[in-house]
Design a protein around this motif. Structure first.
Motif, PDB file in Angstrom:
ATOM      1  N   ASN A 505       0.644  -1.021  -0.396  1.00 47.01           N
ATOM      2  CA  ASN A 505       0.209   0.221  -0.095  1.00 47.01           C
ATOM      3  C   ASN A 505       1.115   1.309   0.131  1.00 47.01           C
ATOM      4  N   LEU A 508       1.218   2.117  -3.458  1.00 46.58           N
ATOM      5  CA  LEU A 508       0.802   2.615  -4.123  1.00 46.58           C
ATOM      6  C   LEU A 508       0.247   4.237  -3.874  1.00 46.58           C
ATOM      7  N   SER A 511       2.913   5.919  -5.983  1.00 43.66           N
ATOM      8  CA  SER A 511       2.274   5.595  -7.812  1.00 43.66           C
ATOM      9  C   SER A 511       1.667   6.926  -7.294  1.00 43.66           C
TER      10      SER A 511
END
Length: 855
Positions: A505, A508, A511
């Protein structure tokens, strides 16, 4: 130079308005006295609220919360509702003509818990007051008329209250009821025997002077002013008529009262109006005998909340008065729903539960009232569905309580993560965190459904609104998504979730952050923008993008560029920041999927109105970019009671939104919903940040700002479930010494190992030794050895976490070791004879040990 008459007129109006406001508004305790028109007033209790407009003392709306959220409201147009009044009052003094109040403005005495009006009319002093009971679903209207002439006169008073009901949520009109009279308690009961109203009984009790005539039945079913005209134009008495059960018709509560008054004497009429369930125990005798005691209890309760130990104290009269008022607003905007008292937006409108309003308010409340935040989170998960999806709203509808749930593009999923994480950070309540984790996780999974192929979060609605339908990537939702994900990682780490899950996570979130900057930062506008469904740019400057600065999602250069863009496009110096620019949503209604004119006219509502959280977000941008003095001035000018009162069309208020149309002085600065819960919350949130209480994804820290005119800042702060006193003294922008319960520690980041129970003393001034200024990890412990000039501390996050630390020191760094391994690099800056060291690395373990030696 060309003379601009229109601009000169506007400037002249603003100067004149400011002068009039200062002279006509006076404060005494929590009382504010107005001799000018107050645009809108809302006041109430846990069980009932009222709405009044334009300093005209007759009511526009009553909202009852028990047994459910019924209201008395005859308006036919929300935006023109000030023209529809549900009460009437008139009087006759001696031989003078009858006088029925119409559109006359009165002087106003307003508090967060009561309001009264007074004016001299026809040689008489007229006063109308509204007060609320503490434990009962009731309020009192007091009508007083004093004979100000020099001769004895016969007085007649006339009052009328509409008694048709609007139902909760669906807002159906219930025009028929039957009535009964309880002579022993001088009580008139109105029965609405329908499930839509949850079988409500309204009661009107005359606790003082007994009426000389009455009626509970309208002359016809549709004309609301027919009884007024009858009293005003004829000598006829009211019909003394009840409505028999089985022959239900349109109800009304109308009375006349007669009394002879000598010069200086007063006739006083008190009506206690209550709402109950038809089958509940009758309360009329209790209300008649105890309403005064209940009113005193309620006012004492609000005053105690207003001046509680939970308040920031600055000795700045403007800031501290607003803090008291804001605390009073938080106390009054809690209403009955389905067996409990819960936070709701305002005293008389939106009379049902909104998760969003509660969560935004609790972002600030975690600092000073953890118990209430825990109650709020518990209520939210109690009303989640079987799949752990949290509610968006909860309300009575038609025949039962109903729930709207937070779907994939509902911002409540993000805010729930933020508040849950902040609650855990302030409380260390692992047991409760584990209880709510399934709901936090479900929120995360729900919003991920709207992550597009471009890596951004998509929404049908622009910015923070719940209107519109044009599905595209949104800056606001992506900003919230990044912040919520990082908070989710902290939450998971604290309750011992798998490190691989946390690492996934975290990647993520990284990103998403890269996609936010690369795809939504617009170099032409120097702002974070959004896109439409067809791939074209949404070039509007929305206020929601300012959150990226507060959440530390931009670099320093972009933060300052975004600030300048917001300042140039969104800022109105008198009122605050617009929702967006340009204000052209009316021309884009079909393209953006707005229903009718729900976005509002230009400078209204979502289409360029001024909202309190937008002002807070702008102040947070100023704080983040180092403009503390400017932020303080902005907060005092646009968010304090004094600042709002002394602005165009200002009044005592913590409002929902303001009209920002400076081209129309009559409505420029006009306020809607003047005592709004989240406005109080965002005011506190702004103050905590202004004075240097910092909170990132991992810890709570201090970066104090103390204005020169303030000798000492006293800030309450919840840490590990203890309400601490943070005392800030001295001058300067650096910390000279910080004591945790009297023990000096070299860390402005609160160490988790420092079990503070009472207070933290921070002295500003010359730096005596190095200290940790900030960190995006937990600091477990910290110690400075003066002899060896060595700072040692341990951190806690998760393996692979990108770690940023800042050390403030009077000395240069000689060496840095992490877990015994030498770190070769650090980024140093030297100014004000002080070194600031930035240390960046990747966490080797969940717990890392640092050793820094200084020259």
């Amino acid at each position: 130079m060309r003379f601009d008459l229109n601009k000169s007129l506007v400037i002249g109006f603003l100067v004149f308005a400011l002068f009039i406001n200062i002279k006509s508004q006076v404060k005494d305790g929590l009382h504010i006295f107005n001799k000018k028109e107050v645009g809108q007033i809302e006041v109430g209790s846990h069980y009932v609220g009222i709405e009044i407009h334009k300093s005209i003392p007759t009511l526009n709306r009553i909202s009852f919360y028990y047994p459910t959220a019924n209201s008395i409201d005859i308006s036919e147009d929300y935006w023109k509702r000030e023209n529809y009044r549900i009460t009437s009052f008139g009087f006759k003094a001696g031989d003078l003509p009858k006088h029925l109040l119409e559109n006359e403005t009165f002087n106003v005495d307003q508090t967060p818990y009561s309001v009264s009006f007074n004016k001299n009319i026809n040689e008489s002093e007229v006063k109308i007051s509204y007060h609320f009971l503490n434990n009962e679903s009731a309020f009192a209207i007091t009508y007083e008329v004093k004979n100000s002439s020099k001769k004895e006169k016969e007085y007649e008073l006339y009052t009328k209250l509409e008694m048709i009901l609007r139902t909760s949520h669906t807002y159906n009109t219930i025009r028929k009821a039957y009535t009964e009279y309880d002579a022993a308690n001088e009580c008139f009961n109105y029965f609405y025997d329908t499930v839509e109203t949850k079988y409500t009984k309204l009661s009107v009790i005359n606790t003082g002077l007994k009426p000389s005539s009455f009626t509970t039945k309208c002359l016809n079913n549709f004309e609301s002013k027919s009884l007024d005209n009858l009293w005003l134009t004829s000598g006829k008495k009211l019909s003394n008529e009840l409505i028999n059960k089985g022959n239900n018709s349109r109800p009304v509560s109308a009375f006349t009262y007669n009394k002879k008054l000598k010069p200086g004497e007063t006739v006083k009429v008190v009506q206690v109006i209550s709402s109950n369930n038809i089958n509940s125990v009758d309360k009329s005798q209790y209300l008649k005998n105890n309403y005064t005691k209940e009113i005193i209890e309620y006012e004492k309760y609000i005053e105690q909340n207003a001046d509680s130990k939970n308040l920031i104290k600055t000795d700045d009269e403007i800031l501290d008065f607003t803090s008291k008022w804001a605390n009073a607003v938080l106390a009054t905007t809690q209403h009955y729903i389905d067996g409990s008292i819960e936070p709701m937006p305002c005293p008389a409108e939106y009379n049902f539960y909104f998760t969003h309003d509660v969560l935004l308010t609790d972002l600030a409340r975690v600092n000073f009232d953890l118990a209430k935040v825990k109650d709020d989170l518990s209520f939210i998960i109690k009303h989640a569905n079987k799949d752990n999806v949290i509610p968006h709203a909860y309300f009575w509808k038609d025949s039962a309580y109903a729930t709207e749930y937070a779907g994939p593009e509902n911002w409540n999923n993000f805010w729930f993560m933020l508040v849950a994480s902040r609650y855990l950070r302030h409380s260390n309540d692992i047991e409760f965190a584990e209880k709510i984790f399934p709901y936090v996780k479900k929120g995360f999974e729900t919003v991920m459904q709207n992550r597009g192929k471009d890596g951004l979060f998509w929404s049908t609605q622009p910015d923070w609104w719940d209107i519109g339908h044009n599905f595209g990537p949104r800056a606001y939702m992506t900003i919230l998504g990044i912040k919520a994900l990082r908070e989710f990682n902290y939450f998971c780490s604290e309750i011992g979730k798998d490190e691989n899950y946390i690492s996934m996570n975290n990647k993520l979130a990284d990103s998403l952050h890269l996609d936010l900057i690369s795809k939504l930062w617009d170099e032409d506008q120097n702002y974070l923008i959004s896109y439409y469904n067809d791939g074209t740019k949404d070039k509007h400057i929305y206020m929601g993008s300012m959150l990226a600065v507060h959440f530390d999602e931009l670099d320093f250069d972009k933060e300052n560029k975004l600030l300048q863009t917001a300042k140039q496009n969104l800022l109105d110096e008198n009122l605050g920041v617009y929702t967006l620019y340009p204000m052209d949503l009316k021309t884009l209604s079909d393209f953006m999927g707005f229903v009718n004119n729900e976005a509002g006219e230009p400078y209204h509502y979502a289409n360029g109105g001024i909202w309190p959280h937008g002002n807070s977000w702008y102040s947070l941008v100023l704080i983040k970019t180092g403009h503390n003095e400017e932020a303080l001035d902005f907060i005092k000018r646009t968010m304090t009671i004094d600042g709002i009162m002394n602005s165009p069309n200002g009044q005592p208020a913590m409002y929902e939104y303001r009209i920002s149309d400076k081209n129309n002085p009559a409505i420029y600065g006009k306020i809607d919903k003047p005592q709004f819960m989240w406005a109080a919350g965002w005011y506190f949130y702004s103050l905590y940040n202004l004075f240097g209480i910092r909170e990132n994804n991992w810890n709570i820290s201090f970066d104090p700002f103390k204005p020169d005119n303030i000798n000492e800042l006293k800030i309450p702060l919840e840490v590990k479930g203890n309400l601490l006193n943070i005392n800030i003294t001295g001058k300067g922008k650096y910390i000279s010494k910080i004591l945790y319960d009297g023990i000096e520690l070299p860390s402005a980041v609160i160490p988790t190992g420092a079990n503070v129970k009472g207070k933290i003393d921070i002295k500003l001034g010359e730096i005596n030794s190095p200290y940790i200024k900030s960190a995006n990890v937990k600091i477990i412990s910290a110690e400075y050895n003066k002899t060896g000039k060595t700072l040692e501390f341990s951190t806690d996050s998760f393996k692979g976490n990108h770690t940023d630390l800042e050390i403030i020191s009077p000395y240069k760094i000689n060496s840095i070791k992490i877990n015994g391994t030498l770190l070769n690099d650090s980024n140093a800056k030297f100014e004000d004879n002080v070194y600031s060291f930035k240390i960046e690395n990747t966490a080797v373990n969940k717990i890392d040990i640092y050793e820094i030696k200084f020259e």
